[in-house]
Write a protein that holds these residues in place. Structure first.
Motif, PDB file in Angstrom:
ATOM      1  N   LEU A 265     -44.902 -61.857 -34.628  1.00 12.01           N
ATOM      2  CA  LEU A 265     -44.002 -61.198 -36.054  1.00 12.01           C
ATOM      3  C   LEU A 265     -43.541 -59.824 -35.927  1.00 12.01           C
ATOM      4  O   LEU A 265     -42.280 -59.244 -36.176  1.00 12.01           O
ATOM      5  CB  LEU A 265     -44.859 -61.963 -37.736  1.00 12.01           C
ATOM      6  N   ALA A 266     -44.817 -58.464 -36.453  1.00 12.48           N
ATOM      7  CA  ALA A 266     -44.212 -57.640 -35.788  1.00 12.48           C
ATOM      8  C   ALA A 266     -43.462 -56.878 -34.776  1.00 12.48           C
ATOM      9  O   ALA A 266     -42.242 -56.370 -35.034  1.00 12.48           O
ATOM     10  CB  ALA A 266     -45.555 -56.227 -35.714  1.00 12.48           C
ATOM     11  N   THR A 267     -43.223 -57.313 -33.545  1.00 18.30           N
ATOM     12  CA  THR A 267     -42.181 -57.508 -32.483  1.00 18.30           C
ATOM     13  C   THR A 267     -40.951 -57.520 -33.167  1.00 18.30           C
ATOM     14  O   THR A 267     -39.984 -57.349 -32.672  1.00 18.30           O
ATOM     15  CB  THR A 267     -42.978 -58.191 -31.195  1.00 18.30           C
ATOM     16  N   SER A 268     -41.059 -59.052 -33.387  1.00 15.92           N
ATOM     17  CA  SER A 268     -39.455 -59.829 -34.425  1.00 15.92           C
ATOM     18  C   SER A 268     -38.929 -58.787 -34.842  1.00 15.92           C
ATOM     19  O   SER A 268     -37.633 -58.728 -35.315  1.00 15.92           O
ATOM     20  CB  SER A 268     -39.566 -61.799 -34.776  1.00 15.92           C
ATOM     21  N   PHE A 269     -39.827 -58.670 -35.798  1.00 17.77           N
ATOM     22  CA  PHE A 269     -39.165 -57.259 -36.983  1.00 17.77           C
ATOM     23  C   PHE A 269     -38.586 -56.708 -36.732  1.00 17.77           C
ATOM     24  O   PHE A 269     -37.471 -55.827 -36.884  1.00 17.77           O
ATOM     25  CB  PHE A 269     -40.105 -56.884 -37.962  1.00 17.77           C
ATOM     26  N   LEU A 270     -39.309 -55.245 -35.438  1.00 14.25           N
ATOM     27  CA  LEU A 270     -38.745 -54.725 -34.668  1.00 14.25           C
ATOM     28  C   LEU A 270     -36.944 -54.794 -33.967  1.00 14.25           C
ATOM     29  O   LEU A 270     -36.929 -54.093 -34.029  1.00 14.25           O
ATOM     30  CB  LEU A 270     -38.996 -53.480 -33.922  1.00 14.25           C
ATOM     31  N   LEU A 271     -37.316 -55.800 -33.537  1.00 13.11           N
ATOM     32  CA  LEU A 271     -36.187 -56.506 -33.019  1.00 13.11           C
ATOM     33  C   LEU A 271     -35.334 -56.416 -33.793  1.00 13.11           C
ATOM     34  O   LEU A 271     -34.292 -56.609 -33.507  1.00 13.11           O
ATOM     35  CB  LEU A 271     -36.929 -57.250 -32.050  1.00 13.11           C
TER      36      LEU A 271
END
Length: 285
Positions: A265-271
């Protein structure tokens, strides 16, 4: 063509119904086989012996141990398994029959393949559910054994005899684990067997090595109630520590599994946040 398809479907359904009746029909137990199932020491010959040999062909020993752990008779498990597989196989065939009835031909062969696949999946899922339930039951057996040994050690420390302490400790608990221990002790009294051997047999039957190790530990302690009480208390403590270590390991595994969705979820948010800036740099806008 429709008449031939209807005949083929009728034959398949008829054979399936006949096989289900033959498999699910309860067999009347013979007296000799029933007595042998209680003692497990009496050789059975003749027709009753043939029934016992036939009964031990399936399920295999590993699956029988799982069934003993959850307290499910093999005959009842066979009935449930056959019902599940037949239901999984019948659904695609029934659907093919309905489609053929409305004029959609050419579905019999795909339906037959789908039926075989569905039957295999139903069998595998049923066996997997049995293994999971047996593992949970063995955890309960180990936890119940730790409680039982603690109670027996307390009885021995108060001056009770060995067999009296074991029986009173078994009578003090509730649930399937203590019921199995009481049944093992009653069976040992009937057969003139040592209670430690009876508990070891119980562990072998349900696949819990802690019961088998208990018999060896008690045998090394001798006949002294004080030494056996100390040995049982140490064994109960070791089982509790092992249980705590197992629970801690499971908690760590669960924590690691929970961290994966958070990282995703954090990676998707950063992307999502960085995508406009990356697009602007690449396009020169």
């Amino acid at each position: 063509m429709n008449l031939l398809l209807a005949a083929v479907l009728g034959i398949i359904f008829g054979l399936g119904a006949a096989g289900a009746v033959l498999v699910l029909r309860p067999a009347r137990p013979r007296a000799a086989a029933a007595l042998a199932s209680v003692t497990d020491h009496t050789p059975v010959t003749g027709a009753a012996g043939d029934e016992r040999v036939e009964d031990h062909r399936w399920p295999p020993p590993r699956m029988r141990t799982d069934l003993a752990a959850i307290g499910l008779p093999p005959a009842l498990f066979r009935q449930r398994l056959v019902r599940t597989v037949i239901a999984a196989v019948a659904v695609p065939l029934i659907g093919a029959g309905l489609l053929a009835a409305v004029g959609m031909g050419g579905v019999l062969v795909p339906a037959a393949g789908l039926s075989a696949f569905a039957g295999l999946i139903a069998y595998q899922l049923t066996c997997a559910h049995l293994r999971a339930a047996a593992n949970d039951a063995r955890d309960e057996y180990r936890r119940g054994l730790a409680t039982y040994l603690g109670l027996a050690a307390m009885r021995l420390s108060s001056g009770a005899g060995i067999e009296s302490a074991l029986r009173k400790a078994a009578a003090a608990g509730h649930g399937p684990v203590f019921a199995a221990i009481r049944a093992a002790l009653d069976r040992a009294a009937i057969l003139g067997q040592s209670p430690w051997d009876a508990l070891a047999d119980l562990g072998e039957r349900v696949g819990v090595a802690a019961f088998e190790q208990l018999g060896a530990t008690a045998g090394l302690a001798g006949e002294s109630g004080a030494r056996i009480g100390t040995s049982l208390a140490d064994r109960a403590r070791a089982l509790r520590l092992a249980r705590l270590a197992e629970l801690e390991t499971k908690a760590n595994i669960a924590t690691e599994r929970m961290s994966l969705p958070v990282v995703a979820l954090a990676t998707s948010f950063l992307l999502l946040i960085g995508y406009p800036a990356i697009t602007s740099v690449l396009t020169g806008l």
